[in-house]
Scaffold this motif. Structure first.
Motif, PDB file in Angstrom:
ATOM      1  N   TRP A 189    -101.079  81.758 -21.315  1.00  0.00           N
ATOM      2  CA  TRP A 189    -102.446  82.248 -21.489  1.00  0.00           C
ATOM      3  C   TRP A 189    -103.024  81.799 -22.834  1.00  0.00           C
ATOM      4  N   SER A 190    -102.221  81.932 -23.870  1.00  0.00           N
ATOM      5  CA  SER A 190    -102.681  81.543 -25.207  1.00  0.00           C
ATOM      6  C   SER A 190    -102.975  80.053 -25.281  1.00  0.00           C
ATOM      7  N   ALA A 191    -102.145  79.248 -24.628  1.00  0.00           N
ATOM      8  CA  ALA A 191    -102.331  77.788 -24.668  1.00  0.00           C
ATOM      9  C   ALA A 191    -103.487  77.350 -23.776  1.00  0.00           C
ATOM     10  N   THR A 192    -103.592  77.924 -22.603  1.00  0.00           N
ATOM     11  CA  THR A 192    -104.549  77.448 -21.611  1.00  0.00           C
ATOM     12  C   THR A 192    -105.924  78.083 -21.756  1.00  0.00           C
ATOM     13  N   VAL A 193    -105.958  79.372 -21.910  1.00  0.00           N
ATOM     14  CA  VAL A 193    -107.241  80.087 -21.937  1.00  0.00           C
ATOM     15  C   VAL A 193    -107.769  80.216 -23.367  1.00  0.00           C
ATOM     16  N   GLU A 194    -106.903  80.620 -24.268  1.00  0.00           N
ATOM     17  CA  GLU A 194    -107.346  80.841 -25.645  1.00  0.00           C
ATOM     18  C   GLU A 194    -107.314  79.575 -26.490  1.00  0.00           C
ATOM     19  N   LYS A 195    -106.758  78.499 -25.941  1.00  0.00           N
ATOM     20  CA  LYS A 195    -106.732  77.170 -26.578  1.00  0.00           C
ATOM     21  C   LYS A 195    -106.052  77.178 -27.945  1.00  0.00           C
ATOM     22  N   GLN A 196    -105.034  77.987 -28.094  1.00  0.00           N
ATOM     23  CA  GLN A 196    -104.266  78.001 -29.329  1.00  0.00           C
ATOM     24  C   GLN A 196    -103.261  76.851 -29.298  1.00  0.00           C
ATOM     25  N   THR A 197    -102.817  76.437 -30.473  1.00  0.00           N
ATOM     26  CA  THR A 197    -101.824  75.360 -30.541  1.00  0.00           C
ATOM     27  C   THR A 197    -100.441  75.923 -30.226  1.00  0.00           C
ATOM     28  N   ALA A 198     -99.547  75.022 -29.833  1.00  0.00           N
ATOM     29  CA  ALA A 198     -98.172  75.432 -29.535  1.00  0.00           C
ATOM     30  C   ALA A 198     -97.501  76.026 -30.772  1.00  0.00           C
ATOM     31  N   ALA A 199     -97.816  75.481 -31.938  1.00  0.00           N
ATOM     32  CA  ALA A 199     -97.235  76.003 -33.183  1.00  0.00           C
ATOM     33  C   ALA A 199     -97.688  77.443 -33.435  1.00  0.00           C
ATOM     34  N   GLY A 245     -96.053  79.683 -30.734  1.00  0.00           N
ATOM     35  CA  GLY A 245     -94.623  79.821 -31.007  1.00  0.00           C
ATOM     36  C   GLY A 245     -94.358  80.787 -32.143  1.00  0.00           C
ATOM     37  N   ALA A 246     -95.144  80.665 -33.213  1.00  0.00           N
ATOM     38  CA  ALA A 246     -94.972  81.561 -34.364  1.00  0.00           C
ATOM     39  C   ALA A 246     -95.262  83.013 -33.976  1.00  0.00           C
ATOM     40  N   ALA A 247     -96.308  83.225 -33.180  1.00  0.00           N
ATOM     41  CA  ALA A 247     -96.684  84.586 -32.785  1.00  0.00           C
ATOM     42  C   ALA A 247     -95.664  85.211 -31.829  1.00  0.00           C
ATOM     43  N   LEU A 248     -95.092  84.402 -30.962  1.00  0.00           N
ATOM     44  CA  LEU A 248     -94.176  84.941 -29.945  1.00  0.00           C
ATOM     45  C   LEU A 248     -92.706  84.782 -30.317  1.00  0.00           C
ATOM     46  N   GLY A 249     -92.437  84.060 -31.390  1.00  0.00           N
ATOM     47  CA  GLY A 249     -91.057  83.855 -31.801  1.00  0.00           C
ATOM     48  C   GLY A 249     -90.297  82.895 -30.895  1.00  0.00           C
ATOM     49  N   ILE A 250     -91.007  81.872 -30.414  1.00  0.00           N
ATOM     50  CA  ILE A 250     -90.369  80.872 -29.555  1.00  0.00           C
ATOM     51  C   ILE A 250     -90.717  79.479 -30.084  1.00  0.00           C
ATOM     52  N   HIS A 305     -91.610  73.750 -27.926  1.00  0.00           N
ATOM     53  CA  HIS A 305     -91.148  73.250 -26.632  1.00  0.00           C
ATOM     54  C   HIS A 305     -91.195  74.357 -25.573  1.00  0.00           C
ATOM     55  N   ALA A 306     -90.794  75.561 -25.949  1.00  0.00           N
ATOM     56  CA  ALA A 306     -90.823  76.692 -25.012  1.00  0.00           C
ATOM     57  C   ALA A 306     -92.258  77.028 -24.602  1.00  0.00           C
ATOM     58  N   VAL A 307     -93.192  76.865 -25.522  1.00  0.00           N
ATOM     59  CA  VAL A 307     -94.610  77.090 -25.206  1.00  0.00           C
ATOM     60  C   VAL A 307     -95.070  76.081 -24.156  1.00  0.00           C
ATOM     61  N   HIS A 308     -94.739  74.808 -24.391  1.00  0.00           N
ATOM     62  CA  HIS A 308     -95.122  73.758 -23.434  1.00  0.00           C
ATOM     63  C   HIS A 308     -94.480  74.006 -22.067  1.00  0.00           C
ATOM     64  N   GLN A 309     -93.240  74.422 -22.063  1.00  0.00           N
ATOM     65  CA  GLN A 309     -92.536  74.718 -20.804  1.00  0.00           C
ATOM     66  C   GLN A 309     -93.204  75.884 -20.075  1.00  0.00           C
ATOM     67  N   ALA A 310     -93.569  76.910 -20.808  1.00  0.00           N
ATOM     68  CA  ALA A 310     -94.221  78.073 -20.189  1.00  0.00           C
ATOM     69  C   ALA A 310     -95.531  77.666 -19.536  1.00  0.00           C
ATOM     70  N   LYS A 311     -96.324  76.900 -20.258  1.00  0.00           N
ATOM     71  CA  LYS A 311     -97.599  76.430 -19.709  1.00  0.00           C
ATOM     72  C   LYS A 311     -97.357  75.600 -18.453  1.00  0.00           C
ATOM     73  N   TYR A 312     -96.421  74.700 -18.520  1.00  0.00           N
ATOM     74  CA  TYR A 312     -96.102  73.844 -17.386  1.00  0.00           C
ATOM     75  C   TYR A 312     -95.651  74.674 -16.180  1.00  0.00           C
ATOM     76  N   ARG A 313     -94.769  75.632 -16.390  1.00  0.00           N
ATOM     77  CA  ARG A 313     -94.232  76.448 -15.284  1.00  0.00           C
ATOM     78  C   ARG A 313     -95.337  77.237 -14.578  1.00  0.00           C
ATOM     79  N   VAL A 314     -96.215  77.839 -15.346  1.00  0.00           N
ATOM     80  CA  VAL A 314     -97.282  78.635 -14.724  1.00  0.00           C
ATOM     81  C   VAL A 314     -98.263  77.720 -13.992  1.00  0.00           C
ATOM     82  N   LEU A 315     -98.643  76.616 -14.621  1.00  0.00           N
ATOM     83  CA  LEU A 315     -99.573  75.691 -13.954  1.00  0.00           C
ATOM     84  C   LEU A 315     -98.966  75.090 -12.698  1.00  0.00           C
ATOM     85  N   ARG A 316     -97.678  74.768 -12.739  1.00  0.00           N
ATOM     86  CA  ARG A 316     -97.000  74.247 -11.548  1.00  0.00           C
ATOM     87  C   ARG A 316     -97.022  75.294 -10.436  1.00  0.00           C
TER      88      ARG A 316
END
Length: 192
Positions: free
Chosen positions: A150-160, A163-168, A171-182
């Motif tokens: 949601w943060s990457a796709t809707v809120e247009k935040q950067t992966a960095a 990642g800092a906000a969620l503690g991940i 790469h995990a951010v990119h994977q999460a975005k990919y998994r949901v979009l898939r």
């Protein structure tokens, strides 16, 4: 494991798929009916009639030509239900001697808006379909995965930032975005 598309599951008469189709597309059919100036009650009837026909004829849906889409096919069914409703209403109005009402209803049938042809209307209704689909698949993901998507796709935040906000990791951010979009693409596959 990749799940079959929503449309394919509906063609196989899967009750869960029908429930999802009605949650995603029922509001769209209702919107189209209201846009054709029907009352809230009549629009609700149009939704039920449209889905009744859809249930009987979904096996006949094909995407043979460029531009064929489930949504366009659904619009055709809904538009025909609206026109039939207007004709029935006109016949009742005519039976009571209401020539003016009859002429008005004929005009509505001929001039009913074609929402699928209007680019702005298409954008608004597509956003609604995607939003309802996302709402249905959200429960399939862990909270962190969903928040990263949601943060990457809707809120247009950067992966960095995410990642800092969620503690991940980024790469995990990119994977999460990919998994949901898939998963979203899988759910909407063939519906276009």
């Amino acid at each position: 494991m990749t799940s079959p598309s929503l449309l394919l599951r509906a063609m196989h008469h899967d009750p869960a798929a029908w429930s999802r189709l009605s949650k995603i597309y029922g509001p769209l059919v209702y919107h189209w009916s209201r846009r054709c100036r029907l009352s809230t009650e009549d629009s609700a009837d149009i939704v039920q009639e449209t889905f009744g026909i859809l249930a009987r004829k979904i096996d006949t849906f094909r995407r043979d030509k460029q531009g064929d889409s489930f949504r366009g096919w659904l619009w055709t069914i809904a538009r025909n239900r609206v026109r039939d409703h207007i004709r029935r209403s006109a016949d009742r109005a005519l039976a009571t001697g209401g020539t003016t009402a009859h002429l008005l209803l004929q005009e509505l049938a001929a001039d009913a808006p074609e929402p699928v042809d209007d680019a702005q209307e298409r954008t608004v209704t597509e956003q609604g379909v995607v939003a309802r689909t996302l709402g249905l698949i959200q429960a399939e993901f862990e909270t962190t995965t969903w928040q990263a998507f949601w943060s990457a796709t809707v809120e247009k935040q950067t992966a960095a930032e995410i990642g800092a906000a969620l503690g991940i990791s980024k790469h995990a951010v990119h994977q999460a975005k990919y998994r949901v979009l898939r998963r979203l693409r899988e759910e909407m596959d063939g519906l276009g």
